[in-house]
Design a protein around this motif. Structure first.
Motif, PDB file in Angstrom:
ATOM      1  N   PHE A  69       0.833  -1.203   0.000  1.00 32.42           N
ATOM      2  CA  PHE A  69       0.000   0.000   0.000  1.00 32.42           C
ATOM      3  C   PHE A  69       0.865   1.249   0.000  1.00 32.42           C
ATOM      4  O   PHE A  69       2.066   1.203   0.256  1.00 32.42           O
ATOM      5  N   LEU A  70       0.226   2.361  -0.276  1.00 29.21           N
ATOM      6  CA  LEU A  70       0.846   3.685  -0.251  1.00 29.21           C
ATOM      7  C   LEU A  70       0.144   4.467   0.845  1.00 29.21           C
ATOM      8  O   LEU A  70      -1.089   4.494   0.878  1.00 29.21           O
ATOM      9  N   LEU A 101       4.070   9.449  -8.850  1.00 29.61           N
ATOM     10  CA  LEU A 101       3.668   8.049  -8.782  1.00 29.61           C
ATOM     11  C   LEU A 101       2.151   7.906  -8.852  1.00 29.61           C
ATOM     12  O   LEU A 101       1.633   7.037  -9.542  1.00 29.61           O
ATOM     13  N   LEU A 102       1.448   8.795  -8.152  1.00 30.96           N
ATOM     14  CA  LEU A 102      -0.013   8.737  -8.112  1.00 30.96           C
ATOM     15  C   LEU A 102      -0.667   9.283  -9.369  1.00 30.96           C
ATOM     16  O   LEU A 102      -1.732   8.824  -9.769  1.00 30.96           O
ATOM     17  N   ARG A 112      -4.598   8.949   4.732  1.00 28.93           N
ATOM     18  CA  ARG A 112      -5.149   7.659   4.343  1.00 28.93           C
ATOM     19  C   ARG A 112      -4.082   6.799   3.683  1.00 28.93           C
ATOM     20  O   ARG A 112      -3.019   7.263   3.335  1.00 28.93           O
ATOM     21  N   ALA A 113      -4.422   5.566   3.550  1.00 30.12           N
ATOM     22  CA  ALA A 113      -3.567   4.604   2.856  1.00 30.12           C
ATOM     23  C   ALA A 113      -4.421   3.922   1.798  1.00 30.12           C
ATOM     24  O   ALA A 113      -5.620   3.715   2.002  1.00 30.12           O
ATOM     25  N   VAL A 114      -3.807   3.619   0.676  1.00 26.48           N
ATOM     26  CA  VAL A 114      -4.535   2.959  -0.419  1.00 26.48           C
ATOM     27  C   VAL A 114      -3.725   1.760  -0.904  1.00 26.48           C
ATOM     28  O   VAL A 114      -2.489   1.805  -0.941  1.00 26.48           O
ATOM     29  N   PRO A 115      -4.421   0.681  -1.276  1.00 25.36           N
ATOM     30  CA  PRO A 115      -3.710  -0.479  -1.825  1.00 25.36           C
ATOM     31  C   PRO A 115      -2.983  -0.086  -3.112  1.00 25.36           C
ATOM     32  O   PRO A 115      -3.489   0.732  -3.890  1.00 25.36           O
ATOM     33  N   VAL A 119      -3.209   2.227  -7.306  1.00 29.14           N
ATOM     34  CA  VAL A 119      -2.275   3.235  -7.795  1.00 29.14           C
ATOM     35  C   VAL A 119      -1.746   2.834  -9.167  1.00 29.14           C
ATOM     36  O   VAL A 119      -1.692   3.641 -10.085  1.00 29.14           O
ATOM     37  N   GLY A 120      -1.352   1.575  -9.292  1.00 28.75           N
ATOM     38  CA  GLY A 120      -0.818   1.100 -10.563  1.00 28.75           C
ATOM     39  C   GLY A 120      -0.459  -0.368 -10.486  1.00 28.75           C
ATOM     40  O   GLY A 120       0.210  -0.796  -9.547  1.00 28.75           O
TER      41      GLY A 120
END
Length: 146
Positions: A69-70, A101-102, A112-115, A119-120
């Motif tokens: 995750f990011l 990157l995003l 927040r964090a996202v898987p 993102v890619g």
């Protein structure tokens, strides 16, 4: 319990955007809960073992659960929880690097964090390639190349 931690410095050409790499392996036979400090940095976790939950206690509920995750920047502390084996690489990114990157405003990631698959997809392939490497120096070199 952290059983292995290896710090790697990115290629000098990347250092304006990538602060450091941290390779890690830890085993937690009981739930391991950490309070993570707030910061203006962005963290990319490319893990290949048991999942980690990242929660912002101000909003309740789970933020993200997974091994890749990011996260961040956070203006308050967050909580991480895991049980089992954790292994992966943490990449500490500058805000401009995370923005690139995003491909979206960094504000969309604040608190927040996202898987990484959101993102890619290439980050999932990179994570799998890192897991297949036998040693930390080879993993860090692959990150430099990516």
């Amino acid at each position: 319990m952290l059983t292995e931690a290896v710090v790697g410095l990115p290629d000098p050409r990347l250092r304006p955007w990538v602060d450091r790499y941290l390779g890690y392996r830890e085993v937690a036979s009981t739930p391991l809960v950490r309070r993570e400090v707030a910061g203006a940095f962005v963290v990319l976790i490319l893990g290949w073992a048991d999942p980690l939950d990242v929660d912002d206690p101000r909003v309740g509920g789970r933020g993200v659960s997974g091994s890749a995750f990011l996260a961040g920047p956070f203006d308050g502390w967050c909580v991480t929880r895991t049980t089992g084996t954790g292994a992966g690489v943490q990449v500490v990114l500058s805000a401009p690097a995370a923005r690139r990157l995003l491909g979206a405003p960094l504000g969309e990631l604040a608190n927040r964090a996202v898987p990484v698959d959101r993102v890619g997809g290439w980050l999932i392939h990179l994570r799998d390639a890192l897991a297949a490497e036998p040693a930390w120096p080879a993993r860090f070199a692959r990150l430099d190349a990516a």
